[in-house]
Motif scaffolding. Structure first.
Motif, PDB file in Angstrom:
ATOM      1  N   VAL A   1       0.921  -1.383  -0.242  1.00 22.18           N
ATOM      2  CA  VAL A   1      -0.331  -0.135  -0.124  1.00 22.18           C
ATOM      3  C   VAL A   1       0.455   1.115  -0.387  1.00 22.18           C
ATOM      4  O   VAL A   1       1.910   1.297   0.781  1.00 22.18           O
ATOM      5  N   PHE A   2       0.415   2.458  -1.070  1.00 20.92           N
ATOM      6  CA  PHE A   2       1.430   3.701  -0.657  1.00 20.92           C
ATOM      7  C   PHE A   2       0.315   4.923   0.293  1.00 20.92           C
ATOM      8  O   PHE A   2      -0.784   5.082   0.518  1.00 20.92           O
ATOM      9  N   ALA A   3       1.706   5.383   0.933  1.00 20.49           N
ATOM     10  CA  ALA A   3       0.761   6.036   2.418  1.00 20.49           C
ATOM     11  C   ALA A   3       1.936   7.564   2.181  1.00 20.49           C
ATOM     12  O   ALA A   3       2.385   7.071   2.669  1.00 20.49           O
ATOM     13  N   PRO A   4       1.469   8.470   1.447  1.00 16.92           N
ATOM     14  CA  PRO A   4       1.993   9.488   1.071  1.00 16.92           C
ATOM     15  C   PRO A   4       1.545  10.402   2.138  1.00 16.92           C
ATOM     16  O   PRO A   4       0.625  10.552   2.566  1.00 16.92           O
ATOM     17  N   LEU A   5       2.631  10.676   2.997  1.00 18.27           N
ATOM     18  CA  LEU A   5       2.887  11.669   4.125  1.00 18.27           C
ATOM     19  C   LEU A   5       1.532  11.620   4.464  1.00 18.27           C
ATOM     20  O   LEU A   5       0.245  11.845   5.526  1.00 18.27           O
ATOM     21  N   SER A   6       2.526  10.235   5.821  1.00 17.39           N
ATOM     22  CA  SER A   6       1.500   9.877   6.714  1.00 17.39           C
ATOM     23  C   SER A   6       2.024  10.503   8.217  1.00 17.39           C
ATOM     24  O   SER A   6       3.013  10.955   8.529  1.00 17.39           O
ATOM     25  N   ARG A   7       1.070  10.173   9.444  1.00 14.82           N
ATOM     26  CA  ARG A   7       1.039  10.524  10.509  1.00 14.82           C
ATOM     27  C   ARG A   7       1.797   9.324  11.403  1.00 14.82           C
ATOM     28  O   ARG A   7       0.782   8.303  11.290  1.00 14.82           O
ATOM     29  N   GLY A   8       1.837   9.459  12.463  1.00 14.43           N
ATOM     30  CA  GLY A   8       2.732   8.920  13.721  1.00 14.43           C
ATOM     31  C   GLY A   8       0.106   8.577  14.253  1.00 14.43           C
ATOM     32  O   GLY A   8       0.361   9.182  15.171  1.00 14.43           O
ATOM     33  N   LEU A   9       0.936   6.989  15.119  1.00 13.95           N
ATOM     34  CA  LEU A   9      -0.458   6.692  16.242  1.00 13.95           C
ATOM     35  C   LEU A   9      -0.104   6.293  17.448  1.00 13.95           C
ATOM     36  O   LEU A   9       1.302   5.691  17.529  1.00 13.95           O
ATOM     37  N   SER A  10      -0.377   7.193  18.401  1.00 13.69           N
ATOM     38  CA  SER A  10       0.275   6.950  19.588  1.00 13.69           C
ATOM     39  C   SER A  10      -1.003   6.193  20.773  1.00 13.69           C
ATOM     40  O   SER A  10      -2.063   6.445  20.553  1.00 13.69           O
ATOM     41  N   TYR A  11      -0.238   4.961  21.655  1.00 12.39           N
ATOM     42  CA  TYR A  11      -1.107   4.884  22.037  1.00 12.39           C
ATOM     43  C   TYR A  11      -0.328   3.843  23.025  1.00 12.39           C
ATOM     44  O   TYR A  11       0.938   3.710  22.900  1.00 12.39           O
ATOM     45  N   ASP A  12      -0.966   3.658  24.319  1.00 16.07           N
ATOM     46  CA  ASP A  12      -0.437   2.617  25.538  1.00 16.07           C
ATOM     47  C   ASP A  12      -1.492   1.447  25.609  1.00 16.07           C
ATOM     48  O   ASP A  12      -2.414   0.726  25.860  1.00 16.07           O
ATOM     49  N   GLU A  13       0.008  -0.063  24.952  1.00 11.48           N
ATOM     50  CA  GLU A  13      -0.995  -1.446  25.436  1.00 11.48           C
ATOM     51  C   GLU A  13      -1.622  -1.416  25.718  1.00 11.48           C
ATOM     52  O   GLU A  13      -1.932  -2.559  26.423  1.00 11.48           O
ATOM     53  N   GLU A  14      -1.106  -0.956  27.838  1.00 15.56           N
ATOM     54  CA  GLU A  14      -1.680  -1.754  29.137  1.00 15.56           C
ATOM     55  C   GLU A  14      -2.438  -0.597  29.241  1.00 15.56           C
ATOM     56  O   GLU A  14      -3.492  -0.733  30.067  1.00 15.56           O
ATOM     57  N   THR A  15      -3.594   0.027  28.447  1.00 15.57           N
ATOM     58  CA  THR A  15      -4.640   0.679  28.815  1.00 15.57           C
ATOM     59  C   THR A  15      -5.713  -0.224  29.036  1.00 15.57           C
ATOM     60  O   THR A  15      -6.537  -1.334  27.727  1.00 15.57           O
ATOM     61  N   GLU A  16      -6.161  -0.219  29.775  1.00 15.38           N
ATOM     62  CA  GLU A  16      -7.490  -0.992  30.898  1.00 15.38           C
ATOM     63  C   GLU A  16      -8.652  -1.224  29.513  1.00 15.38           C
ATOM     64  O   GLU A  16      -8.925  -0.132  29.167  1.00 15.38           O
ATOM     65  N   GLY A  17      -8.682  -2.776  29.122  1.00 13.22           N
ATOM     66  CA  GLY A  17      -9.813  -2.614  28.296  1.00 13.22           C
ATOM     67  C   GLY A  17     -10.321  -2.646  27.159  1.00 13.22           C
ATOM     68  O   GLY A  17     -11.285  -2.926  26.105  1.00 13.22           O
ATOM     69  N   VAL A  18      -9.050  -2.502  26.594  1.00 15.58           N
ATOM     70  CA  VAL A  18      -8.504  -1.528  24.778  1.00 15.58           C
ATOM     71  C   VAL A  18      -7.578  -2.953  24.629  1.00 15.58           C
ATOM     72  O   VAL A  18      -6.541  -2.856  24.981  1.00 15.58           O
ATOM     73  N   SER A  19      -7.987  -3.601  23.171  1.00 16.74           N
ATOM     74  CA  SER A  19      -6.879  -4.484  22.895  1.00 16.74           C
ATOM     75  C   SER A  19      -6.818  -3.659  21.696  1.00 16.74           C
ATOM     76  O   SER A  19      -7.397  -3.074  21.285  1.00 16.74           O
ATOM     77  N   TYR A  20      -5.126  -3.284  21.589  1.00 18.47           N
ATOM     78  CA  TYR A  20      -4.057  -2.579  20.107  1.00 18.47           C
ATOM     79  C   TYR A  20      -4.243  -4.019  19.018  1.00 18.47           C
ATOM     80  O   TYR A  20      -3.030  -4.636  19.649  1.00 18.47           O
ATOM     81  N   THR A  21      -4.436  -3.821  17.417  1.00 16.62           N
ATOM     82  CA  THR A  21      -3.340  -4.880  17.005  1.00 16.62           C
ATOM     83  C   THR A  21      -2.938  -3.664  15.096  1.00 16.62           C
ATOM     84  O   THR A  21      -3.653  -3.048  14.627  1.00 16.62           O
ATOM     85  N   PRO A  22      -1.658  -3.495  15.750  1.00 17.10           N
ATOM     86  CA  PRO A  22      -0.955  -2.185  14.258  1.00 17.10           C
ATOM     87  C   PRO A  22      -1.506  -3.117  13.438  1.00 17.10           C
ATOM     88  O   PRO A  22      -0.974  -4.436  13.184  1.00 17.10           O
ATOM     89  N   LEU A  23      -1.688  -2.183  12.406  1.00 21.79           N
ATOM     90  CA  LEU A  23      -1.549  -2.428  11.117  1.00 21.79           C
ATOM     91  C   LEU A  23      -0.452  -2.328   9.820  1.00 21.79           C
ATOM     92  O   LEU A  23      -0.102  -2.923   8.768  1.00 21.79           O
TER      93      LEU A  23
END
Length: 707
Positions: A550-572
């Motif tokens: 996939v082509f992603a020009p002019l991207s920004r980054g996402l920040s998150y805390d993997e220890e956040t309670e009740g939330v599961s994260y999956t980087p894509l």
């Protein structure tokens, strides 16, 4: 037969006729070859052949007019007719000499792809399929000319008759279309089908379209054999005209001609009943007309009966769409295709829609519901900024039809709301069509005009807002998410304060990293370090794109805390470890790292699932790059950005009825030549080859005349 063949072949090249035929064909070929292939860079010679085939109407009569009529006029045919050789061999000897003359320019044209393919990706399959059609068309025209030459001793009459017959064969396709579209009676329908048997061009167009059909080849071969057989019978009748068996021979000739006509008709009719997969082959480089495995699997698993109504006369059908429909019918007995005449049934569509669809549109009817697939959606169009006109760039017939079939067999259709009123970026048609092909409906939603997000929302889409939400609008979104709602969120770079929008992101514990990502690893970007090819993590959302990029020009980054309670994260989608976020961008080519910049790696796309206080699960997909979902970015990785978009929607829709087949592009890249090569090729193709043929013929003719 060999002696007659040699005699005839010598006569063509000892006179000026054969050389003139070759020169005229090469001259016209040279003009269109230079324009289409050298200047425009088209990666196929089919356009050249389709443009010059009309020349047969003029050149074939000149080539064939003397074959039998002149010998009959000067009584030299008596020597042949009394020779100890069959009439069939006489006809074939003369015919093969004519075919040899036709084969010379055909072979020369056939050599051009080997040179053209050095300048880029070339459509060899289409080119040689079209070349075969061109040659077979010419062979049939030669047979017609030879037959008409056998009927008269006048060279002029033979030439005029041949020209008239070939002209009628050339325009017969248009006549059939006019007749079928204007007539509503059974007689007009039957007449149209009868006249189609004499349509010499449509089969050539079939072979030039990229879909090789045995039916087209069989038509030319069987009809050529039949015409040559009639020529043999015509001569045979004269050979024994003085005998007492004239009447019996006449009856025999008529009977055998009728029998041969029946065999010819039977072979061509029989091929219509042979399954398409045995008689048709997709020869395009990007397999435009071949069904994908996803479509085949879906169709083979059908249990409901589907009827597809095509709103056009069958004689006026779109060949590309018909190929797709024919393949679908061959995969399942549950699919039926019917052509509906807009002339005979002008209001047929009102049972399914209030707006009149365009000609060749489809109405797909299933047990649950029905849907209209407008003809204009079966092809994709892009604006050409040099002419400011829209041009057809791709075929989306398979995707639209497969999606429609899935739609009419589905009971519950998910609905998404796209927010407006905060400077959101509008999705281009290609991506809105992708929503429809995912069998979801969508509607724009102005948050300040409603008390809450509608209960029928399967998800909301917030696409790159450039102005902040009001507190009330943000509360409505958060309340919806807290009840287990789903969201597709695309934050964008803006200098406006986005406090309330950030509250929505924070519902999942996600924030956006300051600045713009600069990729430090050359393997992860294209030309500029701002134009990213991110690494794709394997997940259910990314299954469709793991084989590509996939082509992603002019991207920004996402920040998150993997220890956040009740939330599961999956980087894509992620960057390399060498990436950093440049906070203060001073120019498009400023890739240097400063003390204020933030070290990577970064997550560009993320899937988050949150268990709310009410025990509901809310899913969100984040992509910190709205530029990914534009046709400009998607063209860099043909179809994969659209596939990623479809996968995100399908994941949030939480349904298995996902058959989003991307549009198949007509373009495989133009051939590129420098001006010098174009200039030299044009001189050779337009002047040297034709003039060389004329000069050679003139020299030989003058030498023989002096003798």
């Amino acid at each position: 037969m060999i002696a007659i063949y040699k005699r005839e072949l010598k006569s063509f090249f000892h006179s000026f006729v054969g050389w003139l035929f070759i020169a005229a064909t090469l001259f016209m070929m040279g003009i269109y070859f230079t324009v289409f292939n050298m200047l425009a860079g088209y990666p196929t010679i089919s356009y050249v052949l389709q443009s010059i085939v009309f020349l047969f109407i003029i050149t074939i009569p000149i080539l064939t007019m003397r074959s039998l009529s002149e010998e009959r006029k000067y009584k030299t045919d008596q020597l042949i007719l009394t020779a100890p050789v069959s009439v069939g061999k006489i006809v074939m000897g003369k015919y093969f000499a004519l075919v040899t003359v036709l084969a010379i320019p055909t072979v020369i044209i056939g050599l051009t792809p080997f040179a053209l393919m050095q300048a880029g990706e070339f459509q060899l399959g289409i080119s040689y399929s079209s070349l075969l059609g061109f040659f077979l068309y010419g062979c049939l025209a030669l047979a017609v000319g030879l037959f008409l030459s056998s009927l008269t001793e006048s060279v002029v009459i033979a030439a005029v008759l041949t020209m008239v017959v070939l002209f009628l064969g050339y325009i017969m396709s248009g006549l059939c279309n006019i007749l079928s579209s204007s007539g509503t009676t059974l007689f007009s329908e039957i007449l149209s089908k009868v006249l189609y048997c004499f349509d010499m061009v449509s089969r050539f167009d079939m072979l030039s379209s990229g879909y090789f059909q045995v039916e087209a080849v069989a038509y030319y071969i069987t009809l050529t054999v039949f015409v040559l057989f009639c020529t043999t019978q015509s001569i045979q009748k004269r050979r024994y005209s003085v005998s007492g068996k004239g009447i019996k021979l006449g009856a025999y000739s008529i009977a055998t001609i009728l029998l041969m006509a029946a065999v010819t008709f039977g072979i061509n009719l029989g091929l219509n009943y042979v399954p398409d997969q045995y008689t048709s082959y997709d020869v395009t480089a990007n397999k435009l007309y071949t069904l994908t495995d996803d479509t085949k699997e879906m169709i083979s698993n059908l249990t409901d009966d589907i009827t597809i109504y095509v709103l056009t006369e069958e004689a006026s059908k779109d060949d590309g769409v018909d190929k797709t429909l024919t393949q679908l019918k061959g995969l399942s007995d549950h699919i039926k295709v019917e052509y509906v005449s807009p002339v005979a049934n002008p209001k047929f569509y009102i049972n399914y829609t209030s707006e009149e669809p365009a000609n060749n549109s489809l109405i797909v009817v299933g047990p649950k519901n029905s849907i209209v697939v407008d003809y204009n959606k079966l092809y994709t169009y892009e604006i050409n900024y040099s002419t400011y006109n829209y041009e057809m760039t791709g075929y989306d017939g398979e995707g639209q039809i497969a999606s429609a079939i899935a739609y009419v067999t589905t009971e519950d259709i998910p609905k998404f709301y796209i927010t407006t009123g905060h400077g959101e970026l509008e999705f281009e048609d290609a991506f809105l069509n992708a929503l429809t092909k995912e069998n979801v409906t969508y509607e724009e939603l102005t948050l300040h005009s409603v008390d809450a997000i509608p209960e029928d929302a399967q998800g909301i889409i917030i696409n790159a807002p450039t102005s902040d939400f009001s507190k009330e609008d943000a509360d409505k979104v958060i309340a919806y998410l807290a009840q287990g709602g789903n969201a597709f969120l695309l934050p964008t770079f803006t200098d406006q304060s986005m406090e309330q929008f950030e509250r929505i992101l924070d519902f999942y514990g996600v924030s956006v990293v300051d600045g713009m990502i600069v990729e430090g690893d050359r393997n992860y970007y294209y030309q500029s370090p701002y134009y990213l090819f991110p690494e794709i993590a394997y997940d259910e959302v990314t299954q469709r794109i793991t084989e590509g990029e996939v082509f992603a020009p002019l991207s920004r980054g996402l920040s998150y805390d993997e220890e956040t309670e009740g939330v599961s994260y999956t980087p894509l989608l992620t960057t390399s470890d060498s990436a950093f976020s440049k906070v203060n961008i001073t120019g498009a080519e400023d890739y240097s790292k400063s003390a204020d910049d933030i070290d990577g790696p970064f997550v560009i796309s993320l899937r988050a699932e949150k268990t709310t206080d009410q025990g509901e699960v809310s899913k969100a997909l984040f992509v910190a790059n709205e530029s990914m979902f534009t046709t400009t970015a998607d063209d860099m990785v043909p179809g994969y950005n659209v596939k990623f978009f479809c996968s995100i929607i399908s994941s949030l829709a939480d349904h298995d009825n996902s058959v989003a087949i991307p549009s198949k592009s007509f373009e495989i890249g133009n051939l590129i030549f420098n001006a010098k090569i174009v200039y030299l090729s044009g001189i050779i193709a337009i002047f040297i080859l034709p003039m060389g043929s004329l000069i050679a013929g003139l020299i030989i003719w003058l030498k023989r005349r002096k003798k």
